[in-house]
Design a protein around this motif. Structure first.
Motif, PDB file in Angstrom:
ATOM      1  N   ALA A  95      49.847  38.447  55.002  1.00  0.00           N
ATOM      2  CA  ALA A  95      49.067  39.491  54.331  1.00  0.00           C
ATOM      3  C   ALA A  95      47.899  38.870  53.567  1.00  0.00           C
ATOM      4  O   ALA A  95      48.018  37.774  53.007  1.00  0.00           O
ATOM      5  CB  ALA A  95      49.958  40.268  53.362  1.00  0.00           C
ATOM      6  N   PRO A  96      46.752  39.557  53.533  1.00  0.00           N
ATOM      7  CA  PRO A  96      45.593  39.002  52.817  1.00  0.00           C
ATOM      8  C   PRO A  96      45.807  39.038  51.309  1.00  0.00           C
ATOM      9  O   PRO A  96      46.550  39.887  50.792  1.00  0.00           O
ATOM     10  CB  PRO A  96      44.458  39.948  53.233  1.00  0.00           C
ATOM     11  N   ASP A  97      45.181  38.122  50.614  1.00  0.00           N
ATOM     12  CA  ASP A  97      45.143  38.158  49.154  1.00  0.00           C
ATOM     13  C   ASP A  97      43.985  39.073  48.777  1.00  0.00           C
ATOM     14  O   ASP A  97      42.823  38.658  48.807  1.00  0.00           O
ATOM     15  CB  ASP A  97      44.946  36.755  48.589  1.00  0.00           C
ATOM     16  N   LEU A  98      44.283  40.308  48.441  1.00  0.00           N
ATOM     17  CA  LEU A  98      43.242  41.295  48.169  1.00  0.00           C
ATOM     18  C   LEU A  98      42.580  41.120  46.810  1.00  0.00           C
ATOM     19  O   LEU A  98      41.514  41.708  46.569  1.00  0.00           O
ATOM     20  CB  LEU A  98      43.822  42.708  48.266  1.00  0.00           C
ATOM     21  N   TYR A  99      43.192  40.322  45.935  1.00  0.00           N
ATOM     22  CA  TYR A  99      42.642  40.182  44.582  1.00  0.00           C
ATOM     23  C   TYR A  99      42.734  38.731  44.141  1.00  0.00           C
ATOM     24  O   TYR A  99      43.452  38.391  43.198  1.00  0.00           O
ATOM     25  CB  TYR A  99      43.423  41.095  43.628  1.00  0.00           C
ATOM     26  N   PRO A 100      41.999  37.830  44.808  1.00  0.00           N
ATOM     27  CA  PRO A 100      42.065  36.399  44.478  1.00  0.00           C
ATOM     28  C   PRO A 100      41.626  36.157  43.037  1.00  0.00           C
ATOM     29  O   PRO A 100      40.600  36.685  42.593  1.00  0.00           O
ATOM     30  CB  PRO A 100      41.084  35.763  45.473  1.00  0.00           C
ATOM     31  N   ALA A 101      42.382  35.344  42.332  1.00  0.00           N
ATOM     32  CA  ALA A 101      42.112  35.118  40.907  1.00  0.00           C
ATOM     33  C   ALA A 101      40.704  34.580  40.679  1.00  0.00           C
ATOM     34  O   ALA A 101      40.021  34.992  39.724  1.00  0.00           O
ATOM     35  CB  ALA A 101      43.154  34.161  40.337  1.00  0.00           C
ATOM     36  N   HIS A 102      40.218  33.701  41.534  1.00  0.00           N
ATOM     37  CA  HIS A 102      38.918  33.069  41.300  1.00  0.00           C
ATOM     38  C   HIS A 102      37.743  34.002  41.610  1.00  0.00           C
ATOM     39  O   HIS A 102      36.593  33.676  41.292  1.00  0.00           O
ATOM     40  CB  HIS A 102      38.795  31.778  42.122  1.00  0.00           C
ATOM     41  N   LEU A 103      38.014  35.159  42.219  1.00  0.00           N
ATOM     42  CA  LEU A 103      36.941  36.095  42.558  1.00  0.00           C
ATOM     43  C   LEU A 103      36.988  37.381  41.734  1.00  0.00           C
ATOM     44  O   LEU A 103      36.145  38.265  41.929  1.00  0.00           O
ATOM     45  CB  LEU A 103      37.021  36.460  44.051  1.00  0.00           C
ATOM     46  N   ARG A 104      37.927  37.481  40.818  1.00  0.00           N
ATOM     47  CA  ARG A 104      38.134  38.759  40.130  1.00  0.00           C
ATOM     48  C   ARG A 104      36.952  39.189  39.276  1.00  0.00           C
ATOM     49  O   ARG A 104      36.621  40.375  39.220  1.00  0.00           O
ATOM     50  CB  ARG A 104      39.420  38.708  39.293  1.00  0.00           C
ATOM     51  N   ASP A 105      36.312  38.275  38.598  1.00  0.00           N
ATOM     52  CA  ASP A 105      35.157  38.656  37.773  1.00  0.00           C
ATOM     53  C   ASP A 105      34.046  39.241  38.642  1.00  0.00           C
ATOM     54  O   ASP A 105      33.440  40.266  38.291  1.00  0.00           O
ATOM     55  CB  ASP A 105      34.629  37.450  36.986  1.00  0.00           C
ATOM     56  N   GLU A 106      33.787  38.611  39.783  1.00  0.00           N
ATOM     57  CA  GLU A 106      32.745  39.103  40.689  1.00  0.00           C
ATOM     58  C   GLU A 106      33.149  40.447  41.297  1.00  0.00           C
ATOM     59  O   GLU A 106      32.321  41.362  41.411  1.00  0.00           O
ATOM     60  CB  GLU A 106      32.494  38.077  41.799  1.00  0.00           C
TER      61      GLU A 106
END
Length: 323
Positions: free
Chosen positions: A155-166
């Protein structure tokens, strides 16, 4: 605003009333427990759609049950309510699991005397019949982060920690100007408020067109919750918002990148099966006589165009893992 009311005031979206969390550790809320919850949605509703997409892409179909309401709200006691019907798989108009006809019954089981609005999606606890949450965005994020042990393999990581701000910065703009902007245009009570909403809406679409001209997905190199927040609005745009809500400066089809992106995701396993155009159009055109008093449902646009070649693979990002 009631479905049969002519808009007389600016559109504002009330905050969701039931906002309990379902957490992996069960702390300060409800526990993650496969089979315990029933997700009540309407296929016409874009806010429901984003949560349904997460459930589909993450493989949570066996862990969280799904129930669909009728495309059109039913008038009960002077108010319009989301109800279950034969058309959406509820014999006798009663949900076979929850044992209710109107979603409002679950709201009242949670808070007796409740007089506020009833919205979808709503996550309902099956044993108690109570609404856990009708907070569509938190449900989306919790499916992505708190239900990980129930996600399918790959399953895809729909909310990656390193991209959350963007993701959140872009999502805030999209929500204000586009996701909710179509409603502010469609329910505008004056020419001035309509023109303001449309200006902001197409400004946002122009920004997204530029962004998606050089990248396959909104943030990062695969699908994230940012895409799940945008795509339900895009897939409805030409069929509903362009005509019914008078968002008609341009169609999504008139934007090369946005139209390619819309088709790309539609053709990605897990997306198309969550769309029901007949249901979507009936929910809006028939279900909103205040702005469409004839209740005529349009024949178009041609849905088969969504299956045409999109050329987005040339942008080099990873496609979403098949669901």
């Amino acid at each position: 605003m009631r479905a049969d009311e002519i808009p007389t005031r600016e559109h504002t979206r009330a905050p969701q009333h039931f906002r309990a969390r379902v957490r992996a550790d069960g702390a300060e809320g409800w526990p993650v427990e496969p089979g315990r919850y029933r997700l009540v949605v309407n296929r016409g509703c874009p806010w429901s759609h984003r949560v349904v997409l997460a459930r589909q892409l993450l493989g949570l179909g066996g862990a969280v049950q799904l129930a669909e309401t009728d495309p059109v709200r039913e008038l009960i006691g002077g108010d319009h309510h989301w109800v279950f019907s034969e058309e959406t798989g509820s014999p006798g108009g009663v949900d076979p699991v929850l044992g209710i006809h109107a979603l409002r019954e679950a709201y009242l089981a949670t808070e007796p005397g409740y007089t506020g609005g009833v919205t979808v999606p709503a996550l309902v606890d099956i044993p108690s019949g109570q609404v856990v949450s009708n907070d569509f965005d938190q449900l989306l994020l919790d499916f992505a982060t708190q239900w990980r042990r129930e996600h399918r393999a790959g399953a895809p990581d729909l909310y990656p920690a390193h991209l959350r701000d963007e993701i959140e910065a872009l999502s805030e703009r999209m929500h204000a100007d586009l996701n909710d902007g179509v409603y502010r245009a469609g329910f505008a009570p004056s020419q001035q408020s309509y023109e303001q909403a449309v200006s902001r809406l197409f400004g946002c679409l122009d920004l997204l067109e530029e962004r998606l001209s050089t990248r396959r997905y909104l943030v990062g190199d695969t699908v994230t919750v940012a895409d799940l927040r945008l795509w339900p609005t895009l897939i409805r745009f030409d069929a509903v918002y362009h005509g019914l809500f008078k968002c008609n400066l341009r169609r999504v089809r008139d934007y090369p990148a946005l139209w390619g992106y819309t088709r790309d995701l539609y053709q990605t396993p897990g997306f198309a099966q969550t769309v029901g155009f007949a249901h979507i159009k009936r929910s809006y055109y028939y279900g909103m006589p205040g702005i469409n008093p004839t209740r005529i449902v349009p024949a178009g646009p041609d849905e088969t165009e969504l299956d045409s070649a999109h050329g987005r693979a040339d942008l080099g990002a990873r496609p979403a893992t098949p669901a």
